[in-house]
Write an enzyme that holds these catalytic residues in place. Structure first.
Site, PDB file in Angstrom:
ATOM      1  N   LYS A 233       0.868  -1.181   0.000  1.00 48.60           N
ATOM      2  CA  LYS A 233       0.000   0.000   0.000  1.00 48.60           C
ATOM      3  C   LYS A 233       0.899   1.224   0.000  1.00 48.60           C
ATOM      4  O   LYS A 233       1.562   1.527   0.991  1.00 48.60           O
ATOM      5  CB  LYS A 233      -0.907   0.003   1.219  1.00 48.60           C
TER       6      LYS A 233
ATOM      7  N   LYS B 279      -2.166  -1.805  -3.864  1.00 50.67           N
ATOM      8  CA  LYS B 279      -2.846  -0.579  -4.259  1.00 50.67           C
ATOM      9  C   LYS B 279      -1.918   0.609  -4.196  1.00 50.67           C
ATOM     10  O   LYS B 279      -0.986   0.602  -3.396  1.00 50.67           O
ATOM     11  CB  LYS B 279      -4.085  -0.347  -3.402  1.00 50.67           C
TER      12      LYS B 279
HETATM   13  C1  PBG Z   1      -7.651   3.425   4.935  1.00 46.67           C
HETATM   14  C2  PBG Z   1      -7.766   3.244   3.466  1.00 46.67           C
HETATM   15  C3  PBG Z   1      -7.522   4.158   2.438  1.00 46.67           C
HETATM   16  C4  PBG Z   1      -7.923   3.536   1.251  1.00 46.67           C
HETATM   17  C5  PBG Z   1      -8.340   2.246   1.586  1.00 46.67           C
HETATM   18  N1  PBG Z   1      -8.210   2.069   2.959  1.00 46.67           N
HETATM   19  C6  PBG Z   1      -7.069   5.575   2.457  1.00 46.67           C
HETATM   20  C7  PBG Z   1      -5.794   5.984   3.049  1.00 46.67           C
HETATM   21  O1  PBG Z   1      -4.889   5.174   3.332  1.00 46.67           O
HETATM   22  O2  PBG Z   1      -5.669   7.194   3.266  1.00 46.67           O
HETATM   23  C8  PBG Z   1      -7.928   4.165  -0.114  1.00 46.67           C
HETATM   24  C9  PBG Z   1      -8.941   3.624  -1.071  1.00 46.67           C
HETATM   25  C10 PBG Z   1      -9.298   4.537  -2.193  1.00 46.67           C
HETATM   26  O3  PBG Z   1      -8.687   5.622  -2.389  1.00 46.67           O
HETATM   27  O4  PBG Z   1     -10.219   4.184  -2.935  1.00 46.67           O
HETATM   28  N2  PBG Z   1      -6.389   3.476   5.454  1.00 46.67           N
END
Ligand code: PBG
Length: 320
Positions: free
Chosen positions: A194, A247
């Site tokens: 991530k 992601k």
């Molecule tokens: C929570 C989380 C996020 C996303 C999924 N889980 C945002 C972040 O880390 O700030 C992003 C998903 C998206 O942008 O569609 N931590």
């Protein structure tokens, strides 16, 4: 002309192209995200056309039922509480709309896989994904609290918890916590790679989860590092993850391919809010055909090696 190899022979008719197609995606390969909010009777797109839906637990069932009968692979649920708190004792209350939503969907659609995000950013006053002390996001206390969070979702009947916090050691800790509560059938879809990404912007609006100070660079991964990403993938597998997630998707197609090669676990890629918004905005501006562009992007993510694509496109594709 003497051209012995003519690839266009394989592209000549629609029937030939269809027969020779290597990659495609079906509804079952897609997972639709929803943001579960407190209250009743709520089903509202945060910004028209941009795919982020606020829905209350009572309306979640009818909403998900329509996608389920159209063949969607599953749903990914995020809790958005009305009260921010850093007191762990408030967590069950803060999670109530989400756990109620999970229970209702499980009750009516027992066969549909439900995933739910495990992270503190929407729940805390500071908007960070873990426990904050001073200006530090402390790892081990975060892991303890996130494990309790996972157990609450497991008890509600979720099929897979999906930790997105990026603390060290949380997959192993969650596995132990779930097993300790007799929840050995609850799986872990770990956000293994991530990135600290600019592409989460629209999500943070929908989830009310932007950090109030600093950024997420001390726990999310630098997009610059490939070897580090591979270590994360291997580590989460070793800690007991049932499936891995990467992601954003379109900026990490190389890592999706790496993951496919270093692991035999099911592989998920999340086409995040900013990716969807970017294509949508370009379509709205008349710069490209939205539908073709989004389908091409999902096909490319699958070609890179993802089994499942979490995408805000599942709903518009399946509900016409
Ligand atoms: C929570 C989380 C996020 C996303 C999924 N889980 C945002 C972040 O880390 O700030 C992003 C998903 C998206 O942008 O569609 N931590």
């Amino acid at each position: 002309m003497n051209i012995p190899v003519r690839l266009r022979r394989l592209r000549r008719t629609a029937g030939i192209r269809r027969l020779m197609e290597e990659t495609s995606f079906e509804p079952r390969n897609l997972v639709q995200p929803y943001f579960v909010v407190p209250g009743q009777g709520i089903l509202k797109e945060v910004k028209a056309g941009y795919g982020l839906w606020h829905v209350s637990a009572d309306r979640l069932v009818e909403e998900v039922a329509a996608l389920s009968s159209a063949g969607v692979g599953g749903v990914m649920l995020f809790g958005v509480p009305d009260e921010k708190s850093d007191d762990p004792k408030r967590l069950p209350h803060q999670l109530a709309p989400l756990t109620e939503g999970i229970q209702r969907v499980k009750d009516k659609l027992p066969g549909l896989p439900i995933f739910a995000d495990v992270c503190l950013c929407s729940f805390s006053t500071h908007g960070h994904c873990g426990v904050v002390e001073g200006d530090e996001i402390v790892n081990d206390k975060s892991v303890e609290l996130l494990s309790q969070f996972a157990v609450l979702l497991g008890k509600a009947g979720v099929d897979f918890v999906s930790p997105s916090d990026m603390m060290d050691g949380r997959v192993a800790a969650m596995r132990e916590a779930l097993d300790g509560q007799g929840l050995d059938q609850v799986g872990i879809l770990s956000y293994a790679v991530k990135m600290a990404s600019a592409f989460y912007g629209p999500f943070r609006d929908a989830a009310h989860s932007a950090p109030s100070f600093g950024d997420r660079a001390s726990y999310q991964q630098p997009p610059n590092n490939r070897r580090e990403a591979i270590r994360e993938l291997k580590l989460d597998e070793a800690e007991g993850a049932d499936a891995l997630l990467i992601k954003p998707a379109m900026t990490n197609l190389d890592l999706i391919r790496d993951a496919r090669e270093v692991s035999d676990l099911p592989l998920f890629a999340y086409q995040v809010s900013g990716e969807y918004a970017m294509i949508r905005a370009a379509g709205d501006a008349g710069l490209m055909d939205f539908e073709r562009a989004i389908r091409e992007s999902i096909t490319s993510i699958r070609r890179a090696g993802a089994d499942v694509v979490i995408s805000y496109f599942a709903r518009p594709m399946l509900r016409r």
